[in-house]
Motif scaffolding. Structure first.
Motif, mmCIF file in Angstrom:
data_model
loop_
_atom_site.group_PDB
_atom_site.id
_atom_site.type_symbol
_atom_site.label_atom_id
_atom_site.label_comp_id
_atom_site.label_asym_id
_atom_site.label_seq_id
_atom_site.Cartn_x
_atom_site.Cartn_y
_atom_site.Cartn_z
ATOM 1 N N ALA A 163 -99.825 -26.311 106.732
ATOM 2 C CA ALA A 163 -100.585 -25.069 106.642
ATOM 3 C C ALA A 163 -101.210 -24.656 107.965
ATOM 4 O O ALA A 163 -101.238 -23.476 108.313
ATOM 5 C CB ALA A 163 -101.673 -25.208 105.571
ATOM 6 N N ASP A 164 -101.738 -25.619 108.722
ATOM 7 C CA ASP A 164 -102.416 -25.270 109.965
ATOM 8 C C ASP A 164 -101.416 -24.914 111.054
ATOM 9 O O ASP A 164 -100.218 -25.209 110.949
ATOM 10 C CB ASP A 164 -103.335 -26.399 110.400
ATOM 11 N N MET B 130 -97.949 -32.770 101.326
ATOM 12 C CA MET B 130 -98.001 -31.360 101.717
ATOM 13 C C MET B 130 -99.076 -31.098 102.760
ATOM 14 O O MET B 130 -99.013 -30.120 103.493
ATOM 15 C CB MET B 130 -98.235 -30.483 100.483
ATOM 16 N N LYS B 131 -100.062 -31.971 102.853
ATOM 17 C CA LYS B 131 -101.147 -31.801 103.810
ATOM 18 C C LYS B 131 -100.915 -32.555 105.107
ATOM 19 O O LYS B 131 -101.588 -32.280 106.111
ATOM 20 C CB LYS B 131 -102.463 -32.264 103.194
ATOM 21 N N ASN C 60 -102.200 -28.265 114.530
ATOM 22 C CA ASN C 60 -100.878 -28.738 114.126
ATOM 23 C C ASN C 60 -99.934 -28.667 115.323
ATOM 24 O O ASN C 60 -99.317 -27.641 115.595
ATOM 25 C CB ASN C 60 -100.364 -27.869 112.970
ATOM 26 N N LEU C 61 -99.821 -29.779 116.045
ATOM 27 C CA LEU C 61 -99.056 -29.810 117.294
ATOM 28 C C LEU C 61 -97.665 -30.412 117.123
ATOM 29 O O LEU C 61 -97.038 -30.838 118.103
ATOM 30 C CB LEU C 61 -99.842 -30.590 118.359
ATOM 31 N N ASP D 171 -103.442 -26.024 121.105
ATOM 32 C CA ASP D 171 -104.357 -25.942 119.974
ATOM 33 C C ASP D 171 -105.398 -24.839 120.162
ATOM 34 O O ASP D 171 -105.404 -24.108 121.165
ATOM 35 C CB ASP D 171 -105.019 -27.289 119.709
ATOM 36 N N GLY D 172 -106.296 -24.732 119.176
ATOM 37 C CA GLY D 172 -107.309 -23.691 119.221
ATOM 38 C C GLY D 172 -108.262 -23.832 120.395
ATOM 39 O O GLY D 172 -108.708 -22.833 120.975
#
Length: 570
Positions: free
Chosen positions: A376-377, A288-289, A429-430, A443-444
């Motif tokens: 999640a990200d 899940m991660k 998360n790309l 990304d950020g």
């Protein structure tokens, strides 16, 4: 400096310098000086803060001293006397990570909480009552430093927990006002894990031993019956906006949406309440991660104790298109605006970003940082990044190009505040977006670099981390800096929202005042209190005692009640 008054010195340096005294003396003195700078701190954490009582067992909360103002000069040094010169530009409230939750849904993985703490929270059955108490609090407040009524309220994503239609219905009703029946399945009884008699969960109405009672959790025999009773939310009395979060998009905020076999679990009658193999549970938690497709494969093959529950079609997962449609439904307009930020351009459900007027001379940008591939990200599509650049250029008389050269334009200057679910550090998360596989993801760091090019970007407000954290993003010149304001969730302790006030100091600087607020509920309630404020109080108190509670989510003084100073760009 000799010509400055004592108040001017305090205004320039803020309360942080006072903390060199003994803790109690420094705090009290800082609070007195903070109060002098406010119009009214009542009802905020400037006045009082819930404070844990005791260090062992099931802890209660009591009213403790407020948190004083901390002036942050990371981007520019403030000057004295600005309280007497400042002009209010806007005041608003950020809600975030409400996680309005159907705690009885079959499509949940509560059994993974020993490996992923957020998979189950013992307080989650009371989330709707807690959210309504937060609405009551916001309705009663004004900006503590400006005295202004709020121009709007904005919820920065994860408004629902498991993107269920009924969760979205509850969320919209809580913010717009109306009656909420926080129950699914059997209308007469609770059918979630908290009356499963499994040792994995707190069973509040049963003396059966469990891992929570081992840590001091008490019996609350009426809790689950009280949790599913109807109640009325007053609804916000100000216009409100919404942005999209990963929990609004996918199963448990992680698995990719639109997988037919998983979607069928939502409205089915079989609920897994445990696991047959610890190794299999750990493997699923790990996937899940890191790998959404592997997580889907493992989930569909997962085995454990199964409970038969009442089917409920309202648990059907909504799509991003349906999310927008629900916000635009005239029945959900509430205090407005129509669509709560989402307009016709968002109706297809793919491009969930928009701009809106905050106040004269101030604009807001609602962003979509959720990756439809899962995990999640988040990240951002290249098309959205370019749209943000065009929007900022249209409101800028000057800005810097990607090489650092100053560009002068003819447009009138507008100050910009941006809103998203994810933070700058949680946008890595790309994975390709399945709705647009050929579009590059950004990304950020790419977004921060873009925002640093525009001196009239003053703040980026976000959630996702469930943590209070305020970050200064310095630019190549002082005027290119901006503030990132991240606020704790309203499901995990400390359950905060944040007032944000923007002022012009009439000295070449701006100030952003950030003030945390708690829900309108007593700090302590009887375990059998069935009133809505009492249940909201228990929601907060139980969250304090969650086995997975992370004290770091509270943040530090520099992330709480602050004055963030920055250069005025024009």
């Amino acid at each position: 400096m000799a010509n400055l008054s004592r108040r001017s010195i305090l205004t320039a340096t803020g309360a942080l310098g006072l903390l060199a005294a003994t803790p109690a003396q420094a705090r009290d003195k800082a609070l007195r000086e903070t109060t002098k700078r406010t119009i009214s701190p009542a009802g905020t954490t400037l006045e009082t803060v819930g404070t844990p009582v005791g260090s062992t067992g099931f802890r209660r909360l009591a009213a403790g001293p407020g948190w004083p103002l901390v002036v942050r000069a990371d981007l520019v040094e403030p000057s004295g006397g600005r309280d007497d010169r400042r002009t209010a530009l806007t005041a608003f409230v950020q809600l975030t990570d409400m996680h309005v939750i159907d705690a009885q849904s079959p499509a949940r993985v509560e059994y993974l909480h020993p490996f992923i703490g957020s998979a189950h929270r013992p307080q989650e059955t009371l989330g709707t009552q807690g959210a309504a108490a937060l609405v009551r609090r916001v309705n009663a407040l004004r900006g503590p430093y400006t005295g202004n009524a709020f121009d709007f309220v904005l919820s920065t994503g994860d408004n629902t927990d498991n993107h269920e239609t009924v969760e979205l219905e509850w969320f919209l009703t809580i913010l717009n006002g109306g009656t909420v029946i926080p129950n699914t399945g059997d209308p007469a009884r609770f059918e979630g894990v908290q009356n499963s008699r499994s040792a994995l969960y707190w069973n509040p109405g049963d003396a059966v031993a469990d891992m929570y009672k081992d840590k001091g959790f008490p019996l609350m025999p009426e809790l689950l019956a009280n949790a599913i009773k109807p109640f009325t939310s007053p609804g916000l009395n100000r216009p409100w906006y919404s942005v999209f979060g990963n929990h609004d998009d996918s199963v448990q905020g992680t698995f990719p949406s639109g997988v037919p076999l998983i979607d069928a679990i939502y409205t089915g009658s079989h609920k897994i309440e445990g696991f047959s193999s610890t190794a299999d549970a750990e493997k699923l938690a790990r996937a899940m991660k890191t790998s959404p497709l592997k997580a889907v494969e493992l989930l569909l093959g997962f085995s454990g104790p199964i409970r038969t529950v009442t089917r409920d079609a309202r648990r059907k997962p909504f799509t991003s298109k349906e999310y927008v449609a629900a916000h635009r439904d005239p029945r959900n307009t509430g205090p407005g605006p129509v669509g709560h930020g989402f307009g016709p351009a968002n109706a297809a459900g793919r491009d969930l970003y928009y701009t809106f007027q905050v106040a004269p001379g101030v604009a807001g940008i609602g962003m979509d940082t959720t990756n439809r591939a899962g995990l999640a990200d988040g990240s951002m599509g290249d098309g959205q990044l370019k749209w943000i650049e065009r929007t900022l250029k249209a409101g800028s008389s000057r800005y810097y190009d990607s090489k650092g050269n100053l560009v002068r334009a003819s447009a009138a200057d507008t100050l910009f505040i941006l809103f998203s679910h994810h933070t700058s550090t949680s946008m890595g998360n790309l994975l390709p977006d399945p709705t647009n596989l050929l579009e590059p993801r950004r990304d950020g760091a790419a977004l921060v670099a873009l925002l640093n090019r525009f001196p009239n970007v003053v703040a980026w407000v976000n959630g996702h981390s469930h943590r209070n954290r305020i970050t200064a993003h310095r630019g190549a010149t002082p005027e290119q800096g901006f503030w990132e304001i991240n606020t704790a969730s309203h499901i995990d302790y400390p359950q905060h929202a944040r007032i944000i006030e923007l002022t012009d100091n009439a000295d070449g600087t701006l100030s952003i005042f950030t003030t945390l607020v708690e829900a309108d509920a007593p700090y302590e309630a009887a375990y059998d209190d069935a009133s809505q404020p009492g249940l909201a109080s228990l929601y907060r108190q139980i969250s304090l005692n969650d086995l997975h509670m992370d004290p770091g989510l509270l943040g530090s003084a520099v992330d709480h009640n602050t004055e963030l100073v920055l250069t005025k760009p024009f």
